[in-house]
Structures are given as structure tokens and as C-alpha cells.
Design an enzyme around this catalytic site. Structure first.
Site, PDB file in Angstrom:
ATOM      1  N   SER A 161       0.853  -1.187   0.000  1.00  0.00           N
ATOM      2  CA  SER A 161       0.000   0.000   0.000  1.00  0.00           C
ATOM      3  C   SER A 161       0.886   1.233   0.000  1.00  0.00           C
ATOM      4  O   SER A 161       2.030   1.204   0.470  1.00  0.00           O
ATOM      5  CB  SER A 161      -0.893   0.002   1.240  1.00  0.00           C
ATOM      6  OG  SER A 161      -1.502   1.258   1.435  1.00  0.00           O
ATOM      7  N   TYR A 187      -0.017  -0.026  10.557  1.00  0.00           N
ATOM      8  CA  TYR A 187      -0.384  -0.465   9.211  1.00  0.00           C
ATOM      9  C   TYR A 187       0.741  -0.159   8.224  1.00  0.00           C
ATOM     10  O   TYR A 187       1.131  -1.016   7.419  1.00  0.00           O
ATOM     11  CB  TYR A 187      -1.675   0.225   8.768  1.00  0.00           C
ATOM     12  CG  TYR A 187      -2.155  -0.201   7.399  1.00  0.00           C
ATOM     13  CD1 TYR A 187      -2.547  -1.516   7.156  1.00  0.00           C
ATOM     14  CD2 TYR A 187      -2.221   0.710   6.340  1.00  0.00           C
ATOM     15  CE1 TYR A 187      -2.991  -1.917   5.900  1.00  0.00           C
ATOM     16  CE2 TYR A 187      -2.664   0.323   5.086  1.00  0.00           C
ATOM     17  CZ  TYR A 187      -3.052  -0.991   4.865  1.00  0.00           C
ATOM     18  OH  TYR A 187      -3.487  -1.375   3.630  1.00  0.00           O
TER      19      TYR A 187
END
Length: 314
Positions: A161, A187
Site C-alpha cells: 500500500s 499499518y
């Protein structure tokens, strides 16, 4: 890295996964897609199935997986869609999946993940995002190594990501035992680990015909955002990079995964980072595209590999 020549394709951020496989015949090839019951995972599986591959949906919820498998068969006509339980946060579940797999594996799509969750920990005390997004997939790939090598040209897809730009892997405190827990830093760290895994795996396994690449699928509204409020999503739309974010459909979001998994344009290529169906370059300050230098640092990749093996040994 296997070659210095950048990969260029005729595709773009608007391309769908089915468009990537339009002229491909994957008959006889076997694929595993983690998190294949929803979001970009099911669209990745659908495209591979449409091209003739045998696809196993590795999912936490087998009932949801069976529904997805039936729907994929209905839209593609391919009835070689299997479902297997897999909880990436449970190494016992990963070991069971590996133990029951038999024969070569041509495509392993490490797609499943959680995003910006509240602080949660595994039974071992590991931070849940790092454990699920990286360690579970690391254990899965390592466990399936012989099957991947037997395919003689296998590919591993590591879904990362742009959030990896938020944080390197903080080796001194991976599991937030000393520093305050931040869901986005956790994350981001796990997504950096996904890119470093591609670097480390290619370095180790390319000679065995196993090539691994990482990718940014784009901004897609899926169950991945279950922990994120609408207000936070609105804020993300206007983050640095200028203007509103381009929201992809799940079919568009799956396109880069399918490109990396199956396209002949990526044959023999490993340790790279892709986005919008193209190989991406280094991140430029003030943007949210490209890779952070720390995410493709060979020394960091080596350190992460060693740390990951230590986790698996207990």
C-alpha cells in the site's frame, strides 16, 4: 533485483483485472489467493479463473469463501475454484494449510490484510497488523516454498500500500511494546514489510524460479476500511498529492495484482514495486506514489527476513 530494465505495460489505473487476462490462457496453472472472498481478492481470483487457472480461495470464513467460489464459477464457467480455511494470525492455521497443499503452485497472491485496526495482539503478543499482513504471509510462502519451486516459474504477489510511506519497519519496537500504539503507523510498518519481503524472497528464491513483487492496488472502498470512519476516509481523499483521491472499483484495484501474478510482461522480474499496472519509481516528496527507499533497502530486507524467521521459531 533480476534486471534493471523498468517494466512498462499498455495498462493504466483504469484497467480492470479481466482486461489484463483477456488474451491469457492459464489452464493447468494453480493459484492461491488469500482473502479471496471479498474486495480485490475475489476480483483477483475471478480474473485468474476466467483465464482458466485452478484457484484456491484461502479465507478466514469458509462459508463466505464458498459463496464467492460459487459466484466466480457462475460468472466464469470455471468450476475449479476451491476454498480452504486460513487465519493468517494463527500460525497453526497456516501450518495446516501448508500441510494439506499438494503439488506445484504457480501463483501465490498474498492479498488478505487488516488496516488501521484498534490495538490487538495475537496469542504470542504480536501486534495484529504486523502478524496478519506480514508474518502470516511470510509463514505461508516459506511453507509453500517446495510447491512454488516445483512450478518452475512461480510468482508471489505481495499486496502492499502507499501507506508504507507512513513508516519503515521499526525493528527496535515492532510490536509497540515501548512506543504508543498508532493504528496508521502499525499499518504502514506492515505494508513496508510486504515490500521488503518481495526484495528478500527474490534474492533467495529467484534461482529456484520463484519471483516476488509488491504492489499498491490503489484506493478502493472495500471491507478493508472497516475500522476507518467516514470522516477519516474523507480526510484521506484530500491528503498530500493534490485534490481528491481517485477511487478505483474492486475490478480496477485487482488489475495490478493480476498483472504481477500472470502477465508475461512481468516474467522473470522480482523485487519490484508496482502501482496502476506499471512499475513504480522512488517516491517524490509531497506525493503518495512510488516506493520509499527504506522499503527496498536490501539490508533492511535481510534483517526483516531474519527477524521473521525468529518469530516463527518462537
Amino acid at each position: 533485483m533480476t534486471t534493471s530494465t523498468p517494466v512498462n505495460t499498455p495498462y493504466s489505473r483504469e484497467t480492470t483485472a479481466l482486461e489484463v487476462v483477456r488474451d491469457l490462457d492459464l489452464t493447468g496453472r494453480r493459484a492461491v489467493v488469500t482473502g479471496g472472498a471479498s474486495g480485490i481478492g475475489v476480483e483477483t481470483a475471478r480474473a485468474l479463473a476466467a483465464a482458466g487457472a485452478d484457484v484456491t480461495l484461502a479465507v478466514r470464513n469458509p462459508e463466505a469463501g464458498q459463496r464467492a467460489a460459487a459466484e466466480i464459477t457462475g460468472t466464469t464457467g470455471n468450476d475449479r475454484i476451491l476454498v480452504a480455511p486460513l487465519d493468517l494470525a494463527d500460525l497453526g492455521s497456516v501450518a495446516t494449510f501448508v500441510r494439506t497443499w499438494d503439488g506445484p503452485l504457480h501463483m501465490l497472491v498474498n492479498n488478505a490484510g487488516i488496516m488501521a485496526s484498534p490495538e490487538m495482539r495475537t496469542d504470542q503478543g504480536w501486534e495484529m497488523q504486523f502478524a496478519t499482513n506480514h508474518l502470516g504471509h511470510f509463514a505461508l510462502a516459506a511453507g509453500l516454498y517446495r510447491s512454488l519451486a516445483a512450478a518452475e516459474g512461480a510468482r508471489i504477489v505481495s499486496v502492499s500500500s502507499a501507506a508504507h510511506l507512513r513508516s519503515p519497519v521499526v525493528f527496535e519496537d515492532i510490536h509497540f511494546r515501548q512506543r504508543p500504539y498508532d493504528p496508521w503507523e502499525a499499518y504502514g510498518q506492515s505494508k513496508t514489510a510486504n515490500v521488503l519481503f518481495a526484495v528478500g524472497a527474490t534474492r533467495r528464491w529467484a534461482d529456484d524460479g520463484i519471483f516476488t513483487n509488491a504492489l499498491m492496488p490503489g484506493a478502493i472502498r472495500t471491507n478493508l476500511q472497516r475500522y476507518i470512519s467516514e470522516e477519516e476516509l474523507d480526510r484521506m481523499r484530500t491528503q498530500s498529492g493534490g485534490g481528491a483521491a481517485y477511487w478505483k472499483t474492486p475490478e480496477q484495484g485487482a488489475a495490478t495484482s493480476v498483472l504481477v501474478a500472470a502477465s508475461p510482461l512481468v516474467a522473470g522480474v522480482g523485487g519490484r514495486y508496482f502501482e496502476d499496472c506499471q512499475e513504480a519509481g522512488p517516491n517524490q516528496p509531497g506525493t503518495r506514489t512510488g516506493y520509499a527507499p527504506y522499503a527496498r533497502d536490501p539490508e533492511a530486507a535481510e534483517r526483516l527476513w531474519e527477524v521473521s524467521e525468529e518469530h516463527l521459531r518462537g
